[in-house]
Scaffold this motif. Sequence first.
Motif, PDB file in Angstrom:
ATOM      1  N   PHE A  98      -3.346  -1.403  -3.635  1.00  0.00           N
ATOM      2  CA  PHE A  98      -2.937  -1.879  -4.906  1.00  0.00           C
ATOM      3  C   PHE A  98      -2.832  -3.352  -5.101  1.00  0.00           C
ATOM      4  CE2 PHE A  98      -0.902   2.279  -4.040  1.00  0.00           C
ATOM      5  CZ  PHE A  98      -0.895   2.695  -5.403  1.00  0.00           C
TER       6      PHE A  98
ATOM      7  N   THR B 257       0.991  -1.278  -0.089  1.00  0.00           N
ATOM      8  CA  THR B 257      -0.157   0.091   0.081  1.00  0.00           C
ATOM      9  C   THR B 257       0.739   1.240  -0.095  1.00  0.00           C
ATOM     10  OG1 THR B 257      -0.016   0.016   2.328  1.00  0.00           O
ATOM     11  CG2 THR B 257      -1.773  -1.150   1.297  1.00  0.00           C
TER      12      THR B 257
ATOM     13  N   ARG C 276      -3.777   0.840 -13.467  1.00  0.00           N
ATOM     14  CA  ARG C 276      -2.783   1.554 -13.623  1.00  0.00           C
ATOM     15  C   ARG C 276      -1.706   0.997 -14.762  1.00  0.00           C
ATOM     16  NH1 ARG C 276      -0.467   4.405  -9.256  1.00  0.00           N
ATOM     17  NH2 ARG C 276       0.887   5.188 -10.893  1.00  0.00           N
TER      18      ARG C 276
ATOM     19  N   GLN D 132      -8.588   3.853  -4.342  1.00  0.00           N
ATOM     20  CA  GLN D 132      -8.165   4.947  -3.630  1.00  0.00           C
ATOM     21  C   GLN D 132      -9.689   5.612  -3.406  1.00  0.00           C
ATOM     22  OE1 GLN D 132      -5.756   7.874  -5.338  1.00  0.00           O
ATOM     23  NE2 GLN D 132      -4.612   8.230  -3.446  1.00  0.00           N
TER      24      GLN D 132
ATOM     25  N   LYS E 168      -5.399   0.152  -8.669  1.00  0.00           N
ATOM     26  CA  LYS E 168      -5.143   1.073  -7.789  1.00  0.00           C
ATOM     27  C   LYS E 168      -6.692   1.478  -7.096  1.00  0.00           C
ATOM     28  CE  LYS E 168      -3.155   5.654  -6.307  1.00  0.00           C
ATOM     29  NZ  LYS E 168      -2.753   6.819  -6.777  1.00  0.00           N
TER      30      LYS E 168
END
Length: 514
Positions: free
Chosen positions: A134, A128, A226, A149, A147
Amino acid sequence: MDSGDGGEVASAAAGPPTPLEWKFSQVFGERTAGEEVQEVDIISAIEFDKTGDHLATGDRGGRVVLFERTDTKEHGGNRRDLERMDYSVTRHPEFRYKTEFQSHEPEFDYLKSLEIEEKINKIRWCQTANGALFLLSTNDKTIKFWKVQEKKVKKISEMNMDPIKASGNGGIASSSFSSSPKTNLANGDCSDQSETNNLSFPPGGISSLRLPVVTSSETSLLARCRRVYAHAHDYHINSISNNSDGETFISADDLRINLWNLEISNQSFNIVDVKPTNMEDLTEVITSAEFHPTHCNMLAYSSSKGSIRLIDLRQSALCDSHSKLFEEQEAPGSRSFFTEIIASISDVKFARDGRYLLSRDYMTLKLWDINMDSGPVSTFQVHEYLRPKLCDLYENDSIFDKFECCLSGDGNRVATGSYSNLFRIFGSTTGSTEATTLEASKNPMRRQVQTPSRPSRSLTSSISRVVRRGAESPTVDANGNSFDFTTKLLHLAWHPSENSIACAAANSLYMYYA
């Protein structure tokens, strides 16, 4: 689990841990009686993160669902910190739904005329950073780096505007500007040709100018892909594994293992290649691969012939030769048509300290000491009563089912799944006779198998002697019940620091604690 001879003597003197009493904790996606399960909803991967505060599941529909732990947040710290402060933690681990996202979509390989299904084969958590989570997820061909968030939803407030106009069509942005044509004048001035203005000013002007203020009223979880690691495998990916260096990971298919850097998606290095020059000479394939938990240069991979190879990346760029080979010699006269099929290893896992390896073949769990390649330290019979039914299992393809296995964080117990939504937990310490059978339901002890007590291993006995526990008599099943080969518990995971297990029964996620 013992870390050496001295530790073995000490643990033997103290005796094996007492068997755990397992209780039902939670279920997500429980189906009602008679409800038909959709194929896309069947869970195909389960993984705890290193802290045990997050749990991820993947399904055949290509979705990844995340759960977060709630019982520690109420006390403002994780369980280990609370225990250090002598805070009495009586509640068992509880999780709640966090978010979900579509990781993979069905694809079609036009060159090979091959459909690539969206099913998630494996999920692995990464380190992390800055409060973001992740993780890696893979289907048969493509690995993705995600990812997740929290994003704050920002709103603009406290402006010198008529609230009615401000909340009109287009909001603040559109009400601040007129869409009518403007005539440019000298010195950069412009005159608005429209008679109307979206902003309403009070008579006499504004006494004080208030600048707009940006406020964050709520948060939403955003999952963003990502990187995509694609076009590196000709065969189906069966494993991905993070390296302890936090920078690299491996992906394995039937014939090759590739090494990737998390930051580089268009290039990988082939470190193991078992593909023969002539495919007719192919005798075994790679079934599972995993990095050592602490040594970034070591990894293990298993084969369809029942062997495990330990390789050292420092020896050569292409690790076709192994450092150690772990396999059990076949007992003379025991060979049959099914011998090679049931010897195929479906999963291999390192213990947390990296000293032991756990492997699962069709009939057994085997525990290996990486310092001793003469044979397994212990062998646990998972469903020996199915041996007379191998012909039926071959006919309906059940003999090719790939069951996963897992170890407890302290290394004292191992677990794996079976049919009829049963899973088995064995004590792996010296002298332990613990062999528990649980059912993935709200009443896990309903199908409890009574295992007769067995004499403990003496200190003088060789550590390499195989300990066989939990072998039931070859009846219909352990309790005389008819076995259901369509309900199989293939996927399960043990919490990294507590006696808590998450397991998948079709589309339902069951959680138990002890």
